[in-house]
Design a protein around this motif. Sequence first.
Motif, PDB file in Angstrom:
ATOM      1  N   GLU A  61      -6.508   0.840  -0.063  1.00 28.82           N
ATOM      2  CA  GLU A  61      -7.028   1.695   1.005  1.00 28.82           C
ATOM      3  C   GLU A  61      -5.961   2.584   1.631  1.00 28.82           C
ATOM      4  O   GLU A  61      -6.278   3.605   2.249  1.00 28.82           O
ATOM      5  N   SER A  62      -4.703   2.214   1.478  1.00 25.99           N
ATOM      6  CA  SER A  62      -3.613   3.015   2.052  1.00 25.99           C
ATOM      7  C   SER A  62      -2.975   3.952   1.031  1.00 25.99           C
ATOM      8  O   SER A  62      -2.270   4.897   1.394  1.00 25.99           O
ATOM      9  N   GLY A  63      -3.203   3.661  -0.249  1.00 25.55           N
ATOM     10  CA  GLY A  63      -2.577   4.440  -1.302  1.00 25.55           C
ATOM     11  C   GLY A  63      -1.142   4.045  -1.590  1.00 25.55           C
ATOM     12  O   GLY A  63      -0.451   4.692  -2.378  1.00 25.55           O
ATOM     13  N   LEU A  64      -0.684   2.962  -0.969  1.00 30.16           N
ATOM     14  CA  LEU A  64       0.670   2.472  -1.190  1.00 30.16           C
ATOM     15  C   LEU A  64       0.690   1.461  -2.322  1.00 30.16           C
ATOM     16  O   LEU A  64      -0.335   0.823  -2.617  1.00 30.16           O
ATOM     17  N   SER A  65       1.870   1.280  -2.908  1.00 30.35           N
ATOM     18  CA  SER A  65       2.043   0.263  -3.951  1.00 30.35           C
ATOM     19  C   SER A  65       3.262  -0.581  -3.620  1.00 30.35           C
ATOM     20  O   SER A  65       4.367  -0.045  -3.455  1.00 30.35           O
ATOM     21  N   ILE A  66       3.049  -1.873  -3.513  1.00 29.89           N
ATOM     22  CA  ILE A  66       4.166  -2.790  -3.273  1.00 29.89           C
ATOM     23  C   ILE A  66       5.002  -2.871  -4.549  1.00 29.89           C
ATOM     24  O   ILE A  66       4.452  -3.057  -5.634  1.00 29.89           O
ATOM     25  N   PRO A  67       6.318  -2.714  -4.445  1.00 35.52           N
ATOM     26  CA  PRO A  67       7.163  -2.770  -5.649  1.00 35.52           C
ATOM     27  C   PRO A  67       6.923  -4.030  -6.466  1.00 35.52           C
ATOM     28  O   PRO A  67       6.836  -5.134  -5.907  1.00 35.52           O
ATOM     29  N   VAL A  68       6.803  -3.873  -7.762  1.00 29.63           N
ATOM     30  CA  VAL A  68       6.495  -5.013  -8.632  1.00 29.63           C
ATOM     31  C   VAL A  68       7.624  -6.041  -8.637  1.00 29.63           C
ATOM     32  O   VAL A  68       7.401  -7.206  -8.985  1.00 29.63           O
ATOM     33  N   ALA A  69       8.813  -5.636  -8.255  1.00 31.03           N
ATOM     34  CA  ALA A  69       9.944  -6.572  -8.228  1.00 31.03           C
ATOM     35  C   ALA A  69       9.801  -7.607  -7.118  1.00 31.03           C
ATOM     36  O   ALA A  69      10.473  -8.649  -7.144  1.00 31.03           O
ATOM     37  N   LEU A  70       8.926  -7.341  -6.157  1.00 28.86           N
ATOM     38  CA  LEU A  70       8.724  -8.273  -5.044  1.00 28.86           C
ATOM     39  C   LEU A  70       7.621  -9.245  -5.438  1.00 28.86           C
ATOM     40  O   LEU A  70       6.460  -8.859  -5.588  1.00 28.86           O
ATOM     41  N   SER A  71       7.975 -10.497  -5.575  1.00 32.09           N
ATOM     42  CA  SER A  71       7.005 -11.467  -6.085  1.00 32.09           C
ATOM     43  C   SER A  71       6.461 -12.411  -5.019  1.00 32.09           C
ATOM     44  O   SER A  71       5.319 -12.860  -5.108  1.00 32.09           O
ATOM     45  N   SER A  72       7.257 -12.724  -4.023  1.00 37.38           N
ATOM     46  CA  SER A  72       6.818 -13.708  -3.022  1.00 37.38           C
ATOM     47  C   SER A  72       6.153 -13.017  -1.836  1.00 37.38           C
ATOM     48  O   SER A  72       6.385 -11.827  -1.565  1.00 37.38           O
ATOM     49  N   ILE A  73       5.327 -13.766  -1.101  1.00 35.99           N
ATOM     50  CA  ILE A  73       4.683 -13.222   0.096  1.00 35.99           C
ATOM     51  C   ILE A  73       5.712 -12.786   1.136  1.00 35.99           C
ATOM     52  O   ILE A  73       5.590 -11.682   1.695  1.00 35.99           O
ATOM     53  N   PRO A  74       6.754 -13.577   1.433  1.00 36.29           N
ATOM     54  CA  PRO A  74       7.746 -13.104   2.406  1.00 36.29           C
ATOM     55  C   PRO A  74       8.401 -11.787   2.006  1.00 36.29           C
ATOM     56  O   PRO A  74       8.627 -10.919   2.855  1.00 36.29           O
ATOM     57  N   GLU A  75       8.681 -11.617   0.730  1.00 35.90           N
ATOM     58  CA  GLU A  75       9.282 -10.359   0.269  1.00 35.90           C
ATOM     59  C   GLU A  75       8.322  -9.187   0.473  1.00 35.90           C
ATOM     60  O   GLU A  75       8.720  -8.111   0.941  1.00 35.90           O
ATOM     61  N   LYS A  76       7.070  -9.390   0.119  1.00 37.39           N
ATOM     62  CA  LYS A  76       6.079  -8.328   0.263  1.00 37.39           C
ATOM     63  C   LYS A  76       5.828  -8.004   1.735  1.00 37.39           C
ATOM     64  O   LYS A  76       5.721  -6.824   2.122  1.00 37.39           O
ATOM     65  N   ALA A  77       5.747  -9.045   2.553  1.00 35.81           N
ATOM     66  CA  ALA A  77       5.524  -8.847   3.981  1.00 35.81           C
ATOM     67  C   ALA A  77       6.683  -8.076   4.604  1.00 35.81           C
ATOM     68  O   ALA A  77       6.474  -7.131   5.386  1.00 35.81           O
ATOM     69  N   ASP A  78       7.897  -8.463   4.270  1.00 34.72           N
ATOM     70  CA  ASP A  78       9.072  -7.770   4.812  1.00 34.72           C
ATOM     71  C   ASP A  78       9.083  -6.299   4.399  1.00 34.72           C
ATOM     72  O   ASP A  78       9.396  -5.415   5.204  1.00 34.72           O
ATOM     73  N   TRP A  79       8.737  -6.023   3.158  1.00 34.53           N
ATOM     74  CA  TRP A  79       8.734  -4.638   2.665  1.00 34.53           C
ATOM     75  C   TRP A  79       7.714  -3.793   3.427  1.00 34.53           C
ATOM     76  O   TRP A  79       8.003  -2.668   3.847  1.00 34.53           O
ATOM     77  N   ILE A  80       6.530  -4.367   3.637  1.00 35.26           N
ATOM     78  CA  ILE A  80       5.486  -3.638   4.375  1.00 35.26           C
ATOM     79  C   ILE A  80       5.917  -3.376   5.812  1.00 35.26           C
ATOM     80  O   ILE A  80       5.832  -2.245   6.313  1.00 35.26           O
ATOM     81  N   LEU A  81       6.390  -4.408   6.487  1.00 36.03           N
ATOM     82  CA  LEU A  81       6.722  -4.277   7.906  1.00 36.03           C
ATOM     83  C   LEU A  81       7.954  -3.408   8.132  1.00 36.03           C
ATOM     84  O   LEU A  81       8.062  -2.743   9.169  1.00 36.03           O
ATOM     85  N   GLU A  82       8.867  -3.403   7.188  1.00 39.35           N
ATOM     86  CA  GLU A  82      10.069  -2.590   7.338  1.00 39.35           C
ATOM     87  C   GLU A  82       9.845  -1.130   6.970  1.00 39.35           C
ATOM     88  O   GLU A  82      10.511  -0.236   7.502  1.00 39.35           O
ATOM     89  N   ASN A  83       8.888  -0.869   6.085  1.00 41.53           N
ATOM     90  CA  ASN A  83       8.719   0.488   5.566  1.00 41.53           C
ATOM     91  C   ASN A  83       7.405   1.175   5.956  1.00 41.53           C
ATOM     92  O   ASN A  83       7.355   2.405   6.017  1.00 41.53           O
ATOM     93  N   HIS A  84       6.380   0.378   6.220  1.00 47.23           N
ATOM     94  CA  HIS A  84       5.064   0.979   6.450  1.00 47.23           C
ATOM     95  C   HIS A  84       4.307   0.256   7.569  1.00 47.23           C
ATOM     96  O   HIS A  84       3.093   0.047   7.474  1.00 47.23           O
ATOM     97  N   GLU A  85       5.000  -0.081   8.630  1.00 43.42           N
ATOM     98  CA  GLU A  85       4.368  -0.859   9.705  1.00 43.42           C
ATOM     99  C   GLU A  85       3.201  -0.110  10.344  1.00 43.42           C
ATOM    100  O   GLU A  85       2.167  -0.715  10.665  1.00 43.42           O
ATOM    101  N   ASP A  86       3.331   1.195  10.540  1.00 45.64           N
ATOM    102  CA  ASP A  86       2.260   1.951  11.188  1.00 45.64           C
ATOM    103  C   ASP A  86       0.977   1.929  10.354  1.00 45.64           C
ATOM    104  O   ASP A  86      -0.125   1.720  10.899  1.00 45.64           O
ATOM    105  N   LYS A  87       1.104   2.130   9.059  1.00 50.50           N
ATOM    106  CA  LYS A  87      -0.082   2.090   8.203  1.00 50.50           C
ATOM    107  C   LYS A  87      -0.677   0.684   8.153  1.00 50.50           C
ATOM    108  O   LYS A  87      -1.907   0.511   8.140  1.00 50.50           O
TER     109      LYS A  87
END
Length: 360
Positions: A180-206
């Motif tokens: 729904e946002s058109g974003l793609s989480i990097p495939v190198a991030l495998s764990s939930i903490p890694e994915k969560a950190d990436w989202i909150l650090e880079n795309h918190e507003d969305k």
Amino acid sequence: MMKFPFSFLSIFLLLCLGCSPETDTALIGAKIYEHSGPYDQLFDQWNQMGINTAFSSESLISDREFMLEAREHKISTFVIFPVFFNPEAIIEDAGLAAINRNGEAAAEEWVEFVCPSREDYRLEVVEHARQIVREHQPDGISIDFIRHFVYWEKVYPQRDPATLPVSCFDSLCLNHFQAESGLSIPVALSSIPEKADWILENHEDKWTAWRCQLITSMAEVIAKAAREEKPDILVNIHLVPWAKEDFNGAIQKVAGQDIKALSTCSDYLSPMTYAHMVKQSPSWVHGIVEDIFMQTGATILPSIQVGQAYLDTEFKLEEFRETLEAALLPPSAGVVVWSWDHLIAEPEKANLFKDIVTAR
């Protein structure tokens, strides 16, 4: 929040919105979950005390005698309708649980939340709301736990916003967010903490906007279903009692409550301003009402506590007086006490409540 002298702010608010609480009947409510005695005696007492609205559990709303006596005594009825808080459902299906940024179930003590992206669960909740309204015809539906997981009852003024929980990061939410946002989480991030950190650090507003829409859309669908069954039903939405800027905007970033959007599908917004519980002063209650009103222009119905809860410190009579008086200041549309059982258990507070409410 900037504070104005009461007289100036009250006049300003009333002129801007054209409302006049002095000439309108205030909604004076009590939350009641069960009652073992005769209902006629209960509502006789409420009539004497100035209580005109029952915010009730589904079990009471389903009790024909309760509803008949309420109508006979001209007591309006709202069914308290919890949405994403559902520990019983999670016991039956652990996969329903919302997931925090550490990859664990979003739970703390008694607070356990369902993932808000579960379409099957959302549909069941909406149909349940529809059934209650169709079969029992309450005057209102009071939508509770319409938010993301947070144990706000133990969030105190000095809390570091960075320590507040954010959810849900299960695979369903992550997939929906990307689609729904058109974003793609990097495939190198495998764990939930890694994915969560990436989202909150880079795309918190969305992420915040998407999470808020999950909550708003659920409230909208419940309200629509209720109104389809009973067109004149009133809709109340319970809010986490945080001002817009509190805890770095946590009302949206953590709770996922976009109050301006929620105000468009409801008749009342009801912040749970339990001041003593969250280590705030009685005047804070009025400040929260002002903050919400200034953002939305909505009809605000603060809920206040009566009994001691969560803290060991005593909730004294004078503090209750100040809290009740603050809750009733314009632009408030009234007050709801949590709860009737707590009020009746403390006769001094019950008498004080009666004196203040009936003198208005």
